[in-house]
Design a protein around this motif. Structure first.
Motif, PDB file in Angstrom:
ATOM      1  N   SER A  17       0.775  -1.177   0.123  1.00 17.76           N
ATOM      2  CA  SER A  17      -0.215   0.191   0.093  1.00 17.76           C
ATOM      3  C   SER A  17       0.867   1.241   0.131  1.00 17.76           C
ATOM      4  CB  SER A  17      -0.934  -0.102   1.194  1.00 17.76           C
ATOM      5  OG  SER A  17      -0.154  -0.074   2.306  1.00 17.76           O
ATOM      6  N   THR A  18       0.493   2.534  -0.321  1.00 17.08           N
ATOM      7  CA  THR A  18       1.119   3.568  -0.647  1.00 17.08           C
ATOM      8  C   THR A  18       1.206   4.378   0.835  1.00 17.08           C
ATOM      9  OG1 THR A  18      -0.865   4.779  -1.388  1.00 17.08           O
ATOM     10  CG2 THR A  18       0.601   3.881  -3.013  1.00 17.08           C
ATOM     11  N   ASN A  19       2.076   5.097   0.865  1.00 19.43           N
ATOM     12  CA  ASN A  19       2.392   6.021   2.280  1.00 19.43           C
ATOM     13  C   ASN A  19       0.955   6.434   2.469  1.00 19.43           C
ATOM     14  OD1 ASN A  19       4.794   5.016   2.449  1.00 19.43           O
ATOM     15  ND2 ASN A  19       5.797   6.928   1.589  1.00 19.43           N
ATOM     16  N   SER A  20       0.631   7.058   3.822  1.00 18.16           N
ATOM     17  CA  SER A  20      -0.576   7.651   3.842  1.00 18.16           C
ATOM     18  C   SER A  20      -0.144   9.249   3.950  1.00 18.16           C
ATOM     19  CB  SER A  20      -1.125   7.470   5.409  1.00 18.16           C
ATOM     20  OG  SER A  20      -0.070   7.982   6.309  1.00 18.16           O
ATOM     21  N   GLY A  21      -1.260  10.095   4.026  1.00 14.77           N
ATOM     22  CA  GLY A  21      -1.010  11.549   4.008  1.00 14.77           C
ATOM     23  C   GLY A  21      -0.691  12.281   5.484  1.00 14.77           C
ATOM     24  N   GLY A  27      -2.540   2.083   4.210  1.00 13.66           N
ATOM     25  CA  GLY A  27      -3.646   0.861   4.071  1.00 13.66           C
ATOM     26  C   GLY A  27      -2.969  -0.476   4.439  1.00 13.66           C
ATOM     27  N   MET A  28      -4.174  -1.430   4.759  1.00 15.64           N
ATOM     28  CA  MET A  28      -3.751  -2.706   5.156  1.00 15.64           C
ATOM     29  C   MET A  28      -3.826  -3.787   3.936  1.00 15.64           C
ATOM     30  SD  MET A  28      -5.731  -4.793   8.017  1.00 15.64           S
ATOM     31  CE  MET A  28      -7.411  -4.601   7.246  1.00 15.64           C
ATOM     32  N   LEU A  29      -2.800  -4.635   4.219  1.00 17.71           N
ATOM     33  CA  LEU A  29      -2.799  -5.861   3.217  1.00 17.71           C
ATOM     34  C   LEU A  29      -3.620  -7.081   3.773  1.00 17.71           C
ATOM     35  CD1 LEU A  29       0.706  -5.565   1.651  1.00 17.71           C
ATOM     36  CD2 LEU A  29      -1.352  -4.608   0.826  1.00 17.71           C
ATOM     37  N   VAL A  30      -4.454  -7.503   2.891  1.00 16.50           N
ATOM     38  CA  VAL A  30      -5.071  -9.031   3.565  1.00 16.50           C
ATOM     39  C   VAL A  30      -4.800  -9.900   2.424  1.00 16.50           C
ATOM     40  CG1 VAL A  30      -7.212  -9.837   3.936  1.00 16.50           C
ATOM     41  CG2 VAL A  30      -6.688  -7.445   4.680  1.00 16.50           C
TER      42      VAL A  30
END
Length: 219
Positions: A17-21, A27-30
């Motif tokens: 997932s990309t970096n947050s703001g 974001g979570m990976l499932v």
């Protein structure tokens, strides 16, 4: 699948997932298989391929560091069963066909300014009926040579007293208290093994005492 490298390495696959703001979390990976109505649920396989002229690949699972709060958690547990035993969690080193087998190392985290982390190995409490699970610490059988040793001890203290090693059995509300038993091994050709209990050496003071006492009868 990544592209094949006919003369060099194959391509890399990156799932992230990309970096947050400025606010929020990344974001979570499932990775999960679906529920099975009849039969076993699907498996998730994570592994590296075999190497014909080199060492095997690396599988690394790690949690991120945190600047505020504790570091990330890595948790692994087996599934629950409503009818049979719960699932198995197995961690084992690799087989060495012409050399020593792979080691398994479990270590707590370092405390750079305070104490290092605690390692707890225990079985959970039993239910309304049954007993708590047994812990087994044992080396394997040796076909040729000495069997492996089990070492339990504390580290040295440079500015404090030495650590404590305590072995005790639990109390019982019905029946006698738990048993603590220590015995040396049997030998079919030479003398049996030795059981040795000794106090510590005092280099600048009295040596450590050895105390053996029976249990107190309160009534």
């Amino acid at each position: 699948a990544s592209g094949e490298g006919t003369t060099t390495s194959s391509g890399v696959i990156t799932i992230r997932s990309t970096n947050s703001g400025a606010s929020g979390v990344s974001g979570m990976l499932v990775f999960s298989s679906g529920t099975a109505v009849l039969g076993n649920s699907g498996a998730i396989l994570i592994g590296t391929g075999a190497a014909t002229s080199g060492r095997g690949g690396l599988v690394s699972i790690s949690a991120g560091s945190g600047t505020s709060g504790v570091g990330g958690l890595v948790s692994m547990w087996a599934g629950k069963s409503t009818t049979l035993a719960g699932g198995l969690v197995s961690i084992s080193g690799g087989v060495g066909t012409e050399n020593t087998g792979g080691a398994v190392s479990v270590a707590s985290g370092e405390g750079t300014t305070t104490s290092s982390g605690v390692i707890t190995i225990r079985s959970t409490n039993s239910g309304a009926s049954g007993v708590s699970g047994m812990l087994v610490f044992s080396s394997g059988t040796a076909v040729l040579g000495n069997s492996g040793a089990i070492l339990i001890g504390t580290g040295a203290a440079t500015s404090g007293r030495g650590g404590l090693v305590s072995i005790s059995a639990g109390s019982g509300t019905s029946g006698v208290g738990g048993l603590v038993s220590m015995w040396a091994g049997k030998s079919t050709t030479l003398a049996g093994g030795l059981v040795s209990i000794s106090g510590g050496v005092g280099t600048e003071n009295t040596g450590g005492a050895v105390s053996v006492a029976s249990g107190e009868g309160t009534t």
